[in-house]
Enzyme design. Sequence first.
Site, mmCIF file in Angstrom:
data_model
loop_
_atom_site.group_PDB
_atom_site.id
_atom_site.type_symbol
_atom_site.label_atom_id
_atom_site.label_comp_id
_atom_site.label_asym_id
_atom_site.label_seq_id
_atom_site.Cartn_x
_atom_site.Cartn_y
_atom_site.Cartn_z
ATOM 1 N N CYS A 121 47.873 -56.814 9.167
ATOM 2 C CA CYS A 121 48.814 -56.103 10.022
ATOM 3 C C CYS A 121 49.988 -56.969 10.414
ATOM 4 O O CYS A 121 49.969 -58.173 10.274
ATOM 5 C CB CYS A 121 48.093 -55.668 11.307
ATOM 6 S SG CYS A 121 46.799 -54.490 11.011
ATOM 7 N N GLY B 261 51.281 -54.699 5.881
ATOM 8 C CA GLY B 261 50.495 -53.469 6.049
ATOM 9 C C GLY B 261 51.312 -52.267 5.639
ATOM 10 O O GLY B 261 52.436 -52.102 6.104
ATOM 11 N N ASN C 143 47.125 -58.024 15.365
ATOM 12 C CA ASN C 143 46.981 -58.560 14.000
ATOM 13 C C ASN C 143 45.792 -59.519 14.034
ATOM 14 O O ASN C 143 45.776 -60.462 14.805
ATOM 15 C CB ASN C 143 48.253 -59.305 13.583
ATOM 16 C CG ASN C 143 48.082 -60.045 12.263
ATOM 17 O OD1 ASN C 143 48.729 -61.053 12.006
ATOM 18 N ND2 ASN C 143 47.192 -59.558 11.388
ATOM 19 N N GLY C 144 44.816 -59.241 13.213
ATOM 20 C CA GLY C 144 43.636 -60.105 13.186
ATOM 21 C C GLY C 144 42.375 -59.259 13.200
ATOM 22 O O GLY C 144 42.420 -58.073 12.887
ATOM 23 N N TYR D 114 49.935 -66.773 0.540
ATOM 24 C CA TYR D 114 50.263 -65.422 0.074
ATOM 25 C C TYR D 114 50.773 -64.459 1.147
ATOM 26 O O TYR D 114 51.679 -63.684 0.893
ATOM 27 C CB TYR D 114 49.015 -64.805 -0.584
ATOM 28 C CG TYR D 114 49.162 -63.366 -0.989
ATOM 29 C CD1 TYR D 114 48.414 -62.364 -0.377
ATOM 30 C CD2 TYR D 114 50.048 -63.000 -1.992
ATOM 31 C CE1 TYR D 114 48.540 -61.039 -0.751
ATOM 32 C CE2 TYR D 114 50.183 -61.678 -2.371
ATOM 33 C CZ TYR D 114 49.431 -60.694 -1.739
ATOM 34 O OH TYR D 114 49.561 -59.390 -2.110
#
Length: 486
Positions: free
Chosen positions: A18, A44, A119-120, A259
């Site tokens: 995310c 995302g 996010n996570g 990445y």
Amino acid sequence: MNSTINIDLDGDRLREECGVFGVFGHADAAALTALGLHALQHRGQEAAGIVSFDGERFQTERRLGLVGDHFSSGKIIERLKGSMALGHVRYSTTGETILRNVQPMFAELASGGLAVAHNGNITNGLTLRRELISQGCICQSTSDTEVVLHLVARSQKSRMVERYIDALRSLEGAYALVALTNKKLIGARDPLGIRPLILGKLNDAYILCSETCALDIIGAKFVREVENGEVVVISEEGIESHRPFPRQPARPCIFEYIYFSRPDSVLGGRSIYEVRKAMGRQLALESPVAADVVVPIPDSGVPAALGFAQATGIPFELGIIRNHYVGRTFIEPTQTIRSLGVKLKHNANRAAVAGKRVVLIDDSIVRGTTSVKIVRMMYEAGAREVHMRISSPPIAHPDFYGIDTPEQTSLLAATHTLAEMRDYIGVASLAFLSVDGIYKAVGFEGRDAHRPQFTDHCFTGDYPTPLTDLTGERGKQQLSLLAEAG
Ligand code: SF4
């Protein structure tokens, strides 16, 4: 002979989960948030949402699909009034891809409205959720993030910030969390700082977002990173910094460099692009090969391939051409879709590889399914020999910190030796960057085994936090649930 093969080169990758973006104090807060989310779309693609506050009411707009499909129209942005806004782009690891799981999550609490974007992955989220439900909480979604709203609602503290920090104390795992109240924008990073969070400034407005590329798109300045274990509170009074957790050394996710983050982002003071080139140079040092051309697997393999070519002097060639106009499909990340390898996005450039000894450069191998197709495509385009070099160590352990990774048994490196992987992919030789090599590329002498500088357990199996949801009987259930959700 026509060498087109149906390949989706993005099919076999770890997926970052995310991106978050919040603005405090700008008349066009919602429009800026839409632009910021657009810049974070690589984090995302399944869904996006924005919540704004106009001094009296919160407005929420959430949609399945890409930011540009919904938030580029003036009509939606006009509805999102106010000088404060919070947004989120989503790729699901926990919770199905349905509207009620789209973030930001919002609830009206006793002390006012609260929106959260995450996010996570909270590694005790399911355990907390079970406890909350057993105590009568009514959950609206199946996402781990909603747990935060319930914990804030149940806190006995008086001020919203204290209630928020109280909730954070119950969380395990990885989080870059941004919250919006009727007076504040609050950013928090887990005690290890596994997921990134950046503080920026645009005139008098402050921004909290996942990557610096989201500041660049709106012309905002980089101020600093929110530190591991820090809670930053932005309000009319300015910026407060809180440190509710015992200090510990940061261990950010090293895969952001490999990445996840965009090459034009800066993380930990390092250019992602330059770090990836350094990974290519280090790879050439560790695993040289006799070849005629260096061919990147686009797009994420390009910087490492440049570094490899510069270090070896072997010519860099675009041996695989990506079609950027395939048109958007709403990718449902199911096993069926992955195995189909849909849509023709990439094609072999015969002129660059025919009759040549090719060394392919990619950033990682997950299941290896896509690598098999690429190598076949190179041989069918006339390559004489194909070698492969990967600018990260073998991924042998699943992630539980917000990255969509398959079951361990589906990870090629978890079930095959190097020689078996080489034969499975069909290359003349295969080599991965070493763990120490990747630390060198990021600027260290090597990995500090006593105090690892990064979270790197997909390579090392060294999980930095407890994984409560994954222990005991319940853990087994959760693992199967995760597999279903994945
Ligand atoms: S396993 Fe660790 S290093 Fe790998 S992606 Fe996840 S958080 Fe990052």
